[in-house]
Write a protein that holds these residues in place. Structure first.
Motif, short mmCIF file in Angstrom:
data_model
loop_
_atom_site.label_atom_id
_atom_site.label_comp_id
_atom_site.label_asym_id
_atom_site.label_seq_id
_atom_site.Cartn_x
_atom_site.Cartn_y
_atom_site.Cartn_z
N GLU A 37 1.13 3.77 1.80
CA GLU A 37 1.76 4.09 3.26
C GLU A 37 3.07 3.31 3.51
O GLU A 37 4.26 3.75 3.89
CB GLU A 37 0.77 3.93 4.49
CG GLU A 37 1.46 4.30 5.87
CD GLU A 37 0.24 4.28 7.03
OE1 GLU A 37 0.73 4.64 8.08
OE2 GLU A 37 -0.73 3.78 6.70
N HIS A 47 2.31 11.96 0.58
CA HIS A 47 1.07 11.72 -0.27
C HIS A 47 1.31 10.69 -0.92
O HIS A 47 2.31 10.35 -1.36
CB HIS A 47 0.71 13.08 -0.82
CG HIS A 47 1.55 13.40 -1.95
ND1 HIS A 47 2.82 14.17 -1.52
CD2 HIS A 47 1.68 13.50 -3.24
CE1 HIS A 47 3.23 14.50 -2.68
NE2 HIS A 47 2.54 13.95 -3.75
N THR A 75 -4.07 9.30 -0.82
CA THR A 75 -4.00 8.96 0.71
C THR A 75 -2.65 9.80 0.93
O THR A 75 -1.83 10.48 0.19
CB THR A 75 -3.15 7.48 0.52
OG1 THR A 75 -2.20 7.27 -0.22
CG2 THR A 75 -4.41 6.59 0.56
N GLY A 76 -2.73 9.97 2.37
CA GLY A 76 -1.34 10.70 2.74
C GLY A 76 -1.51 10.91 4.24
O GLY A 76 -2.30 10.36 4.90
N GLY A 77 -0.42 11.50 5.02
CA GLY A 77 -0.51 11.73 6.40
C GLY A 77 0.92 12.43 6.68
O GLY A 77 1.78 12.72 6.03
N ASN A 107 0.80 -1.14 -0.07
CA ASN A 107 0.03 -0.03 -0.20
C ASN A 107 0.71 1.15 -0.01
O ASN A 107 1.92 1.19 0.20
CB ASN A 107 -1.01 -0.02 0.83
CG ASN A 107 -0.34 -0.24 2.44
OD1 ASN A 107 0.68 0.63 2.67
ND2 ASN A 107 -0.66 -0.89 3.49
N ALA A 153 4.20 6.54 -3.71
CA ALA A 153 3.91 7.54 -2.37
C ALA A 153 5.33 8.25 -2.50
O ALA A 153 6.41 7.95 -3.12
CB ALA A 153 4.02 6.36 -1.18
N GLY A 199 -4.26 7.16 -4.92
CA GLY A 199 -5.42 7.11 -4.24
C GLY A 199 -6.02 8.18 -3.18
O GLY A 199 -6.82 8.04 -2.57
#
Length: 245
Positions: free
Chosen positions: A92, A213, A218-220, A90, A148, A216
């Motif tokens: 992350e 990031h 996503t990020g954090g 994934n 990512a 899809g």
């Protein structure tokens, strides 16, 4: 229930039902998979390190790959996984991999007076970073359609003076310009040493924050990274010369 056939008394009582046994729930174990590049490259990892049922010297990376498996229960192992059943990665996980590969080195710190020269008790001693030290760094990793990008940004510089005081600067400090008069310059990251010393050990640390990031949407956030350097600073007292007029 009670009946009286032929002058006998018969009693019957239902057995109390047992409460259903409560089965203790086991904590859910989750595992992450990461390509074990070391084994795939060298192809000579010992059997005690990898899957004992397979020899890395006879496996071809195109047929699969070695994976490092880490689980939440603390277990860790290296296993061979065929391409047809390779675990999905994934964004992350890719971000964490990209973050580790960002080259964040100890800071290059300059001072005024310059390193190697004496500073004076009670006068500002400047600390600042070399050019281009205070800039964000990024790295991107892709596996198939999943990607990512991780970014590290410098957040603060902390100076441990070596005489019991620590202070924090929000930026890289102000560079000293020897071509300008001292009265027209000012530091944003300086300290006035209180005691003379031949070799005061000063430690300067820069803390980086991390974000990512990916595919899809996503990020954090990622955990902060701190790099430090320690060097000596010599501080002396100014000597006053008194003469008779």
């Amino acid at each position: 229930m009670a009946t009286q056939p032929f002058a006998y008394t018969i009693w019957a009582q239902d057995k109390p039902s047992r409460a259903p046994a409560v089965r203790a729930s086991r904590p859910k174990v989750t595992c992450t998979y990461q390509r074990w590049w070391y084994a795939n490259t060298l192809q000579k990892v010992g059997r005690g390190v990898v899957d004992p049922d397979r020899s890395p010297s006879t496996e071809q990376p195109k047929d699969g790959a070695w994976y490092e498996v880490k689980c939440s229960n603390g277990s860790r192992k290296i296993v061979w996984i065929d391409n047809k059943r390779a675990p999905a990665v994934n964004a992350e996980q890719l971000a964490q991999r990209a973050y580790k590969r960002i080259p964040i080195t100890p800071p290059q710190v300059l001072t005024a007076p310059p390193r190697g020269r004496e500073g004076l008790v009670g006068l500002p001693h400047w600390f600042y970073l070399a050019k281009e030290q205070w800039a964000a760094k990024s790295n991107r990793v892709r596996t198939g359609a999943v990607w990512a990008e991780a970014t590290a940004r410098p957040q603060r510089m902390t100076v441990n003076t070596g005489e019991g005081h620590t202070f924090t600067c929000d930026g890289p400090g102000t560079a000293y310009d020897p071509g300008r008069p001292a009265t027209r310059q000012g530091s944003t990251c300086s300290y006035r040493f209180r005691y003379p010393t031949n070799a005061r050990r000063v430690t300067v640390s820069v803390t980086w924050s991390g974000t990512w990031h990916g595919s899809g949407g996503t990020g954090g956030a990622l955990p902060p990274i701190t790099r430090s350097v320690t060097f000596p600073v010599r501080i002396v007292e100014a000597q006053a010369l008194v003469t008779k007029g």
